[in-house]
Design a protein around this motif. Sequence first.
Motif, PDB file in Angstrom:
ATOM      1  N   VAL A 128     -16.408  19.082 -42.881  1.00 34.03           N
ATOM      2  CA  VAL A 128     -14.984  19.162 -42.542  1.00 34.03           C
ATOM      3  C   VAL A 128     -14.269  17.968 -43.161  1.00 34.03           C
ATOM      4  N   ARG A 129     -12.975  18.150 -43.442  1.00 34.96           N
ATOM      5  CA  ARG A 129     -12.158  17.081 -44.013  1.00 34.96           C
ATOM      6  C   ARG A 129     -10.930  16.875 -43.131  1.00 34.96           C
ATOM      7  N   PRO A 130     -10.932  15.879 -42.268  1.00 36.73           N
ATOM      8  CA  PRO A 130      -9.770  15.627 -41.403  1.00 36.73           C
ATOM      9  C   PRO A 130      -8.565  15.166 -42.230  1.00 36.73           C
ATOM     10  N   THR A 131      -7.370  15.531 -41.736  1.00 40.24           N
ATOM     11  CA  THR A 131      -6.137  15.128 -42.421  1.00 40.24           C
ATOM     12  C   THR A 131      -5.214  14.309 -41.521  1.00 40.24           C
ATOM     13  N   SER A 132      -5.612  14.098 -40.279  1.00 38.60           N
ATOM     14  CA  SER A 132      -4.795  13.305 -39.357  1.00 38.60           C
ATOM     15  C   SER A 132      -5.711  12.570 -38.388  1.00 38.60           C
ATOM     16  N   ASP A 133      -5.135  11.682 -37.611  1.00 38.74           N
ATOM     17  CA  ASP A 133      -5.924  10.893 -36.673  1.00 38.74           C
ATOM     18  C   ASP A 133      -6.529  11.764 -35.577  1.00 38.74           C
ATOM     19  N   LYS A 134      -5.781  12.761 -35.113  1.00 39.48           N
ATOM     20  CA  LYS A 134      -6.283  13.638 -34.041  1.00 39.48           C
ATOM     21  C   LYS A 134      -7.413  14.531 -34.529  1.00 39.48           C
ATOM     22  N   THR A 135      -7.274  15.073 -35.737  1.00 41.15           N
ATOM     23  CA  THR A 135      -8.352  15.909 -36.273  1.00 41.15           C
ATOM     24  C   THR A 135      -9.596  15.072 -36.580  1.00 41.15           C
ATOM     25  N   PHE A 136      -9.409  13.819 -36.990  1.00 43.92           N
ATOM     26  CA  PHE A 136     -10.552  12.933 -37.215  1.00 43.92           C
ATOM     27  C   PHE A 136     -11.279  12.655 -35.892  1.00 43.92           C
ATOM     28  N   GLN A 137     -10.531  12.408 -34.840  1.00 44.03           N
ATOM     29  CA  GLN A 137     -11.126  12.173 -33.527  1.00 44.03           C
ATOM     30  C   GLN A 137     -11.854  13.420 -33.032  1.00 44.03           C
ATOM     31  N   TYR A 138     -11.266  14.588 -33.245  1.00 41.39           N
ATOM     32  CA  TYR A 138     -11.888  15.852 -32.813  1.00 41.39           C
ATOM     33  C   TYR A 138     -13.178  16.119 -33.585  1.00 41.39           C
ATOM     34  N   ALA A 139     -13.166  15.828 -34.890  1.00 41.96           N
ATOM     35  CA  ALA A 139     -14.365  16.037 -35.703  1.00 41.96           C
ATOM     36  C   ALA A 139     -15.495  15.104 -35.285  1.00 41.96           C
ATOM     37  N   CYS A 140     -15.165  13.855 -34.946  1.00 39.25           N
ATOM     38  CA  CYS A 140     -16.199  12.875 -34.573  1.00 39.25           C
ATOM     39  C   CYS A 140     -16.798  13.145 -33.201  1.00 39.25           C
ATOM     40  N   THR A 141     -16.014  13.668 -32.280  1.00 38.31           N
ATOM     41  CA  THR A 141     -16.465  13.767 -30.886  1.00 38.31           C
ATOM     42  C   THR A 141     -16.896  15.162 -30.463  1.00 38.31           C
ATOM     43  N   THR A 142     -16.410  16.213 -31.127  1.00 41.32           N
ATOM     44  CA  THR A 142     -16.599  17.565 -30.591  1.00 41.32           C
ATOM     45  C   THR A 142     -17.235  18.539 -31.564  1.00 41.32           C
ATOM     46  N   MET A 143     -16.825  18.548 -32.810  1.00 40.03           N
ATOM     47  CA  MET A 143     -17.188  19.626 -33.734  1.00 40.03           C
ATOM     48  C   MET A 143     -18.671  19.601 -34.086  1.00 40.03           C
ATOM     49  N   ASP A 144     -19.269  20.794 -34.147  1.00 40.35           N
ATOM     50  CA  ASP A 144     -20.674  20.961 -34.507  1.00 40.35           C
ATOM     51  C   ASP A 144     -20.768  21.171 -36.015  1.00 40.35           C
ATOM     52  N   VAL A 145     -20.706  20.077 -36.762  1.00 40.25           N
ATOM     53  CA  VAL A 145     -20.754  20.125 -38.225  1.00 40.25           C
ATOM     54  C   VAL A 145     -21.811  19.143 -38.724  1.00 40.25           C
ATOM     55  N   ASP A 146     -22.091  19.215 -40.027  1.00 39.01           N
ATOM     56  CA  ASP A 146     -23.096  18.338 -40.625  1.00 39.01           C
ATOM     57  C   ASP A 146     -22.485  17.087 -41.239  1.00 39.01           C
ATOM     58  N   ILE A 147     -21.338  17.254 -41.918  1.00 39.44           N
ATOM     59  CA  ILE A 147     -20.757  16.162 -42.699  1.00 39.44           C
ATOM     60  C   ILE A 147     -19.259  16.059 -42.415  1.00 39.44           C
ATOM     61  N   ILE A 148     -18.777  14.829 -42.308  1.00 39.99           N
ATOM     62  CA  ILE A 148     -17.341  14.561 -42.273  1.00 39.99           C
ATOM     63  C   ILE A 148     -16.984  13.916 -43.606  1.00 39.99           C
TER      64      ILE A 148
END
Length: 307
Positions: A128-148
């Motif tokens: 995933v590629r976050p584009t804002s602070d909230k999406t970055f926080q969501y990717a780090c804490t919640t999303m089931d992904v392999d790579i940020i």
Amino acid sequence: MSSKASKKKKRRVTRKSKNRQWVDACLNDTTIDALTIKERATVAKKLSFSFASVSVYETIESYVENRQKKQKKRVKTTQAIEVDDPAVASTSIRRITLQLSSQVDEIARSLTGHVYGSLMEDYGLVAVRPTSDKTFQYACTTMDVDIISMQLMSSNSNGMVMRRQLIQQAVDRGVAFEIPYSGFLQQQRLQFISNARVLARATRGKNIVCSSGCGSVYEMRGPYDVANLLVVFLGLTEEQAYDCLSTTPLRLVEKRRQSFLRGRKNVVLTPVMDASAKEEEEEEGRKRKRKKKDSGLAVTERLFDIS
């Protein structure tokens, strides 16, 4: 002079003895056609990379929409790495990079369990590629992904701050962060190096995946050249630099494969049999039980001399 020469010689032997499998986790920075894929995958193989990955770039909305419509175009795009050359196709890893451009609530509604299952089935790596602070926080804490995958060339104009606490949460969950080494080769690379150093310090050199992310095949480099860039610019140790190109990406692929098999094992491993085949199997089981019982009685007679 002799002691220095012996140290250098010993270092070379250590490198060769490890027999690492090198992985380029992303050969492209945008979606490319099949001919360019074949060219870059062939060059990666010549540069001693055992595996290479070509990423498909989509937003979550477009992926969900294409999945619902079951468009053939999307299937061809996901399988574009499967080129004619079997030597290249056998070493390819399919990957998707989802751009998190919408609000967090919309992302949570879009990524249902069925969508996650489809991602695991279609791809070996999910980024995933976050584009804002909230999406970055969501990717780090919640999303089931392999790579940020971060936009390290930008100056975080969208208010996105790489907080150490969030990055550590993602590392503890087994999520890796991507650093494309093509950023080191650009003319305006000061911002890239600054952001990459922040990321390397926050992760303490762990869970980092280094990929090419090149805009051209001429920017591709061999694994030892890339490791030197990581050591010089980011201050990583030699072992950490090698892990960014081998151990970490291979672990992510294996983790994704195991999670997929764990979810599908009841379907894949259970054979479908008709009534006659089922009766034959039951009869074989009864025969095995009788044979085991008879052999047990024979052993008892021998031990206790029963006549």
